[in-house]
Design a protein around this motif. Structure first.
Motif, PDB file in Angstrom:
ATOM      1  N   ASP A  91       0.827  -1.207   0.000  1.00 36.69           N
ATOM      2  CA  ASP A  91       0.000   0.000   0.000  1.00 36.69           C
ATOM      3  C   ASP A  91       0.863   1.260   0.000  1.00 36.69           C
ATOM      4  O   ASP A  91       0.636   2.183  -0.796  1.00 36.69           O
ATOM      5  N   TYR A  92       1.837   1.314   0.881  1.00 39.58           N
ATOM      6  CA  TYR A  92       2.699   2.505   0.952  1.00 39.58           C
ATOM      7  C   TYR A  92       3.633   2.610  -0.251  1.00 39.58           C
ATOM      8  O   TYR A  92       3.949   3.720  -0.697  1.00 39.58           O
ATOM      9  N   ALA A  95       1.476   4.082  -2.888  1.00 39.00           N
ATOM     10  CA  ALA A  95       1.258   5.507  -2.613  1.00 39.00           C
ATOM     11  C   ALA A  95       2.456   6.336  -3.073  1.00 39.00           C
ATOM     12  O   ALA A  95       2.295   7.372  -3.734  1.00 39.00           O
ATOM     13  N   PHE A 135       0.228  12.530  -1.592  1.00 40.92           N
ATOM     14  CA  PHE A 135       0.940  11.502  -0.838  1.00 40.92           C
ATOM     15  C   PHE A 135       0.418  11.415   0.592  1.00 40.92           C
ATOM     16  O   PHE A 135       0.209  10.315   1.121  1.00 40.92           O
ATOM     17  N   SER A 136       0.188  12.562   1.215  1.00 41.28           N
ATOM     18  CA  SER A 136      -0.342  12.558   2.586  1.00 41.28           C
ATOM     19  C   SER A 136      -1.722  11.912   2.639  1.00 41.28           C
ATOM     20  O   SER A 136      -2.018  11.134   3.560  1.00 41.28           O
ATOM     21  N   CYS A 139      -1.369   8.118   2.235  1.00 47.55           N
ATOM     22  CA  CYS A 139      -0.839   7.525   3.475  1.00 47.55           C
ATOM     23  C   CYS A 139      -1.903   7.519   4.572  1.00 47.55           C
ATOM     24  O   CYS A 139      -2.021   6.542   5.318  1.00 47.55           O
ATOM     25  N   TYR A 140      -2.666   8.600   4.667  1.00 45.69           N
ATOM     26  CA  TYR A 140      -3.760   8.662   5.631  1.00 45.69           C
ATOM     27  C   TYR A 140      -4.781   7.560   5.344  1.00 45.69           C
ATOM     28  O   TYR A 140      -5.257   6.882   6.262  1.00 45.69           O
ATOM     29  N   ASN A 142      -4.231   4.740   3.762  1.00 46.19           N
ATOM     30  CA  ASN A 142      -3.617   3.447   4.092  1.00 46.19           C
ATOM     31  C   ASN A 142      -3.620   3.184   5.588  1.00 46.19           C
ATOM     32  O   ASN A 142      -3.838   2.050   6.026  1.00 46.19           O
ATOM     33  N   TYR A 143      -3.376   4.203   6.379  1.00 41.84           N
ATOM     34  CA  TYR A 143      -3.253   4.029   7.831  1.00 41.84           C
ATOM     35  C   TYR A 143      -4.616   3.910   8.515  1.00 41.84           C
ATOM     36  O   TYR A 143      -4.796   3.090   9.413  1.00 41.84           O
TER      37      TYR A 143
END
Length: 158
Positions: A91-92, A95, A135-136, A139-140, A142-143
């Protein structure tokens, strides 16, 4: 052949090539110096940009082109890997790769279509802001949510 087309253009004989201002064609050796200045002045203005001169004397542009192509091939390979092996690492990685791919692609569009020092600086700042937010956001996602791989799998399942 290119030299013949170029000579025909300089001598005002023969047919004119549509690519007569291309930097890919070599300068003919028999053209007087006075004619060369007139022919290549517009070309120099069109093709002179800060991006091209940033790494002058080195192979920076070649390395960047190679990196872009490598990332494109890597993205093609990441699709099946993400399907068969979903997880946080994938995932990352997606991203980062998707954001970088989009950043480089939009950067080329800006290089081609935005002219003027102030406009170029504003466009590049906007692109960096857009890439950072993208990107943020990924990542958000994904998390705090299911992640890119599972989200695509959920879209395909319906």
């Amino acid at each position: 052949m290119a030299a013949v087309i170029r000579l025909g253009f300089v001598c005002r004989r023969g047919f004119k090539s549509l690519l007569h201002h291309s930097t890919l064609l070599a300068r003919p050796a028999v053209v007087p110096h006075k004619c060369q200045e007139q022919l290549y002045l517009p070309t120099a203005k069109i093709h002179a940009s800060q991006a091209l001169h940033a790494g002058s004397g080195s192979n920076t542009a070649s390395l960047h082109w190679t990196a872009e192509r490598t990332l494109s091939v890597l993205l093609l390979a990441m699709g099946p890997v993400a399907y068969f092996n979903p997880g946080p690492v994938m995932d990352y990685s997606l991203a980062a790769a998707l954001t970088l791919h989009g950043h480089w692609g939009l950067g080329e569009v800006l290089t081609d279509y935005v002219h003027g020092d102030t406009k170029v600086k504003l466009a590049k700042a906007g692109l960096f802001l857009l890439s950072t937010i993208t990107f943020s956001g990924l990542c958000y996602f994904n998390y705090n949510d299911v992640g890119i791989c599972k989200a695509i799998a959920l879209l395909w399942s319906k």
